[in-house]
Design an enzyme around this catalytic site. Structure first.
Site, PDB file in Angstrom:
ATOM      1  N   SER A 118     -18.451  43.201   5.234  1.00 26.41           N
ATOM      2  CA  SER A 118     -18.554  41.873   5.842  1.00 26.41           C
ATOM      3  C   SER A 118     -17.652  41.817   7.065  1.00 26.41           C
ATOM      4  O   SER A 118     -16.754  42.653   7.226  1.00 26.41           O
ATOM      5  CB  SER A 118     -18.105  40.814   4.823  1.00 26.41           C
ATOM      6  OG  SER A 118     -17.940  39.544   5.421  1.00 26.41           O
TER       7      SER A 118
ATOM      8  N   TYR B 221     -13.448  36.349  -1.872  1.00 24.55           N
ATOM      9  CA  TYR B 221     -14.482  37.067  -1.120  1.00 24.55           C
ATOM     10  C   TYR B 221     -13.838  37.977  -0.076  1.00 24.55           C
ATOM     11  O   TYR B 221     -14.206  39.145   0.067  1.00 24.55           O
ATOM     12  CB  TYR B 221     -15.426  36.069  -0.457  1.00 24.55           C
ATOM     13  CG  TYR B 221     -16.587  36.700   0.266  1.00 24.55           C
ATOM     14  CD1 TYR B 221     -17.742  37.045  -0.419  1.00 24.55           C
ATOM     15  CD2 TYR B 221     -16.526  36.959   1.630  1.00 24.55           C
ATOM     16  CE1 TYR B 221     -18.825  37.630   0.241  1.00 24.55           C
ATOM     17  CE2 TYR B 221     -17.588  37.542   2.298  1.00 24.55           C
ATOM     18  CZ  TYR B 221     -18.733  37.869   1.599  1.00 24.55           C
ATOM     19  OH  TYR B 221     -19.790  38.462   2.263  1.00 24.55           O
TER      20      TYR B 221
END
Length: 254
Positions: A146, A159
């Site tokens: 990410s 996350y």
């Protein structure tokens, strides 16, 4: 045709893609199928019919395998029952979850839930599939990282921690497995127009602030990631190891 003449062909290869019901996972699964791979679609719900249908439309074949990646205790047993010793050439660890909450109020249960799916399951599945790849001395593992593998984000501590760890795990596995002809790499998607980002895109101010930083001038589409996945899954990337490939329209460059 030899691999040199067809470096991006995945004909005869078998690929696992997790979280392939929609969005990025679906686009990558379809892209691999279009390049010739046979797909095993791993998910915890029987909601992958649309992906299977699109793969069939592209002339490919697929099979759905129901496994709950959040249940780490049963992952090993269920994997052996459903996949067994079937040789897997390509593994795409795409499945992931996100929970937004201020760090000071973040509950332990949500922290562990996100880390289990986004990190622990990635490592465990890489082990299960990687053992066969190492034995055959051939394989490709693609983790989905990410932009938050590089940045901190806001309201997403679990996350962010998990995606930083995925980038590190990618490099750690590459260090051990590259000499055995198993290439482990990752893709870091930028801002992609999926269901997960719908609320952000509908916020005019937030949407504009994001677009103003993307040199490409647009949000990415899930299909923008398919080519990168095919590259990392194919013989064209045989000397690419431990790399985190940002597909972000230039976001990190800005």
């Amino acid at each position: 045709m030899s691999e040199v003449k067809q470096p991006f062909s995945l004909a005869g290869k078998k690929a696992i893609v997790t979280g392939a019901a929609s969005g990025i996972g679906q686009a990558i699964a379809i892209g691999l199928a279009e390049a010739g791979a046979e797909l095993l679609l791993l998910g915890h719900r029987s909601n992958m019919e649309d992906t299977s249908a699109r793969i069939a439309e592209a002339g490919g074949s697929s099979r759905e395998v129901l496994i709950d990646l959040s249940d780490l205790d049963s992952l090993d047993r269920n994997y052996q029952e459903l996949v067994g010793d079937e040789p897997i050439d390509i593994l795409v660890n795409n499945a992931g979850i996100i929970w937004r909450e201020p760090a000071a109020e973040y509950t332990a249960s949500k922290w562990h839930e996100v880390i289990n799916v986004n990190l622990h399951a990635v490592f465990q599945l890489s082990q299960l599939v990687g053992k066969g790849m190492l034995k055959r001395e051939q394989g490709k593992i693609i983790n989905i990282a990410s932009l938050l593998s590089f940045q901190g984000g806001i309201l997403v501590p679990a996350y962010t921690a998990s995606k930083h760890a995925v980038a590190g795990l990618t490099k750690a596995l590459a260090n051990e497995w590259a000499s055995r002809n198993v290439q482990v790499n990752a893709i870091a998607p930028g801002y992609i127009a999926t269901a997960n980002t719908k609320a952000i895109r509908e916020d005019a101010e937030r949407n504009q602030s994001i677009l103003s930083r993307i040199p490409a001038g647009r949000w990415g589409e899930a299909s923008d990631l398919a080519g990168a996945a095919v590259f990392l899954a194919s013989s064209a990337s045989n000397y690419v190891n431990g790399h985190v490939l940002a597909v972000d329209g230039g976001w990190l460059a800005r």
